[in-house]
Design an enzyme around this catalytic site. Structure first.
Site, PDB file in Angstrom:
ATOM      1  N   ASN A 237       0.882  -1.172   0.000  1.00 17.80           N
ATOM      2  CA  ASN A 237       0.000   0.000   0.000  1.00 17.80           C
ATOM      3  C   ASN A 237       0.918   1.220   0.000  1.00 17.80           C
ATOM      4  O   ASN A 237       1.489   1.571   1.020  1.00 17.80           O
ATOM      5  CB  ASN A 237      -0.891  -0.020   1.254  1.00 17.80           C
TER       6      ASN A 237
ATOM      7  N   LYS B 246       0.118   4.187  -0.250  1.00 19.13           N
ATOM      8  CA  LYS B 246      -0.532   5.371   0.323  1.00 19.13           C
ATOM      9  C   LYS B 246      -0.287   6.564  -0.618  1.00 19.13           C
ATOM     10  O   LYS B 246      -0.256   6.366  -1.838  1.00 19.13           O
ATOM     11  CB  LYS B 246      -0.039   5.597   1.756  1.00 19.13           C
TER      12      LYS B 246
ATOM     13  N   HIS C 151      -9.598   1.174   4.795  1.00 24.49           N
ATOM     14  CA  HIS C 151      -8.341   1.379   5.516  1.00 24.49           C
ATOM     15  C   HIS C 151      -8.603   2.337   6.685  1.00 24.49           C
ATOM     16  O   HIS C 151      -9.399   3.273   6.562  1.00 24.49           O
ATOM     17  CB  HIS C 151      -7.281   1.958   4.579  1.00 24.49           C
TER      18      HIS C 151
ATOM     19  N   GLU D 292      -7.000   4.717   7.777  1.00 26.12           N
ATOM     20  CA  GLU D 292      -6.754   6.138   7.473  1.00 26.12           C
ATOM     21  C   GLU D 292      -7.962   6.756   6.777  1.00 26.12           C
ATOM     22  O   GLU D 292      -8.263   7.929   6.985  1.00 26.12           O
ATOM     23  CB  GLU D 292      -5.472   6.274   6.622  1.00 26.12           C
TER      24      GLU D 292
ATOM     25  N   GLU E  89      -5.441  -5.016  10.333  1.00 26.54           N
ATOM     26  CA  GLU E  89      -4.439  -3.979  10.565  1.00 26.54           C
ATOM     27  C   GLU E  89      -4.743  -3.267  11.883  1.00 26.54           C
ATOM     28  O   GLU E  89      -5.579  -2.339  11.901  1.00 26.54           O
ATOM     29  CB  GLU E  89      -4.471  -2.945   9.431  1.00 26.54           C
TER      30      GLU E  89
ATOM     31  N   GLY F  22       2.389   2.249  10.795  1.00 28.45           N
ATOM     32  CA  GLY F  22       3.348   3.347  10.672  1.00 28.45           C
ATOM     33  C   GLY F  22       4.048   3.712  11.971  1.00 28.45           C
ATOM     34  O   GLY F  22       4.694   4.746  12.063  1.00 28.45           O
TER      35      GLY F  22
ATOM     36  N   SER G 193       3.332  -2.201  10.266  1.00 28.22           N
ATOM     37  CA  SER G 193       4.781  -2.270  10.496  1.00 28.22           C
ATOM     38  C   SER G 193       5.370  -3.637  10.157  1.00 28.22           C
ATOM     39  O   SER G 193       6.350  -4.055  10.773  1.00 28.22           O
ATOM     40  CB  SER G 193       5.128  -1.874  11.936  1.00 28.22           C
TER      41      SER G 193
HETATM   42  P1  13P Z   1       2.966   0.292   7.655  1.00 20.81           P
HETATM   43  O1  13P Z   1       3.460  -0.998   7.074  1.00 20.81           O
HETATM   44  O2  13P Z   1       3.711   1.490   7.189  1.00 20.81           O
HETATM   45  O3  13P Z   1       2.813   0.206   9.138  1.00 20.81           O
HETATM   46  O4  13P Z   1       1.484   0.508   7.073  1.00 20.81           O
HETATM   47  C1  13P Z   1       0.573  -0.537   7.140  1.00 20.81           C
HETATM   48  C2  13P Z   1      -0.622  -0.175   6.357  1.00 20.81           C
HETATM   49  O5  13P Z   1      -1.362   0.726   6.720  1.00 20.81           O
HETATM   50  C3  13P Z   1      -0.873  -0.906   5.119  1.00 20.81           C
HETATM   51  O6  13P Z   1      -2.140  -0.652   4.630  1.00 20.81           O
END
Ligand code: 13P
Length: 262
Positions: free
Chosen positions: A13, A15, A99, A101, A171, A177, A217
């Site tokens: 992803n 982002k 997601h 976010e 997740e 993150g 992560s």
């Molecule tokens: P990270 O791997 O940066 O923690 O992000 C995970 C994520 O949100 C994947 O959709």
């Protein structure tokens, strides 16, 4: 992983990162480090404007490209939105929905996640449905209750034949993150719970056919332990998917027959 019953999937992803001009060099570098035999479905979920570049760079059945969101509408006066048929038209095979976010910053509700998943399925695109608890919910012992609710809401009204085409990504919000990964035991516990919710909604055959990914992560160092869990069928990777070497290492983690990379 359980290759007998379901697909292993490593999805990046990206982002809101990278430019269209960076896609080709990334894919070329990644290709050079991939296992010799296909060990998993590898997907790059890129921002919308990067989809044509991904489609051009990924002329290879060993990689696929995906999107990170889709509209709840199929067409019409919805300025700024992108509909599932438009993604299908661009050759998109996977799309992330729900997601954390988007839930947090764009007020995406469980009902919207459900509609988006249905729209994607109707367009022939595999939804990667994200669920996961906050730190507060985990500390209050509400993880299972909340994740159960999210899974049931996301899959409401979807038939068993279509659920088999969906991917669920667990997740935990506190692990995204932050560099703070769930332990393999914590991640397995929730992924196993998700499978049992699907079993309860449908049946054992359906539940065992659904790929459930872990995200939060996941990186080159911790991927092997996470991928060794029986109910973790791959990963949804954020930060580490932006670096070809790290992403390749995670992909190689699914290639048990390729110990040369370890
Ligand atoms: P990270 O791997 O940066 O923690 O992000 C995970 C994520 O949100 C994947 O959709």
């Amino acid at each position: 992983m359980n290759r007998k019953y379901r697909k292993t999937v490593i999805a990046g992803n990206w982002k809101m990162n990278k430019l269209a001009s960076e896609v080709k060099p990334f894919v070329e570098e990644l290709r050079g480090m991939m296992p010799k035999t296909k060990s998993c479905e590898t997907v790059l979920c890129v921002p919308y404007p990067l989809i044509p570049a991904a489609s051009k760079a990924i002329r290879d059945s060993r990689l696929a490209y995906g999107a990170q969101d889709v509209s709840v509408h199929d067409s019409g006066a919805y300025t700024g939105e992108v509909a599932a048929p438009m993604l299908a038209d661009l050759g998109v095979k996977y799309c992330i929905v729900g997601h954390s976010e988007r839930r947090e910053y764009h007020a995406e509700t469980d009902a919207m996640v459900n509609t988006k998943a249905k729209n994607l399925l109707a367009a022939g695109i595999t939804p990667i449905i994200c669920v996961g608890e906050s730190l507060d919910q985990r500390e209050k012992g509400l993880t299972m209750e909340y994740v159960d609710y999210q899974v049931k809401a996301a899959l409401a009204g979807i038939e068993a034949k279509d659920v088999k085409k969906c991917i669920i990504a667990y997740e935990p919000i506190w692990a995204i993150g932050t560099g703070r990964t769930a332990t393999a035991e914590q991640a397995e516990e929730v992924c196993c719970e998700i499978r049992s919710v699907i079993r309860g909604m449908y049946d054992a055959r359906t539940a065992r056919a659904v790929s459930i990914l872990y995200g939060g992560s996941m990186n080159a160092k911790n991927c092997d332990e996470l991928l060794a869990q029986p109910d973790i069928d791959g990963g949804l990777i954020g930060g580490a998917s932006l670096k070809p070497q790290d992403f390749a290492r995670i992909i190689c983690g699914t290639a048990l027959e390729e110990p040369w990379i370890r």
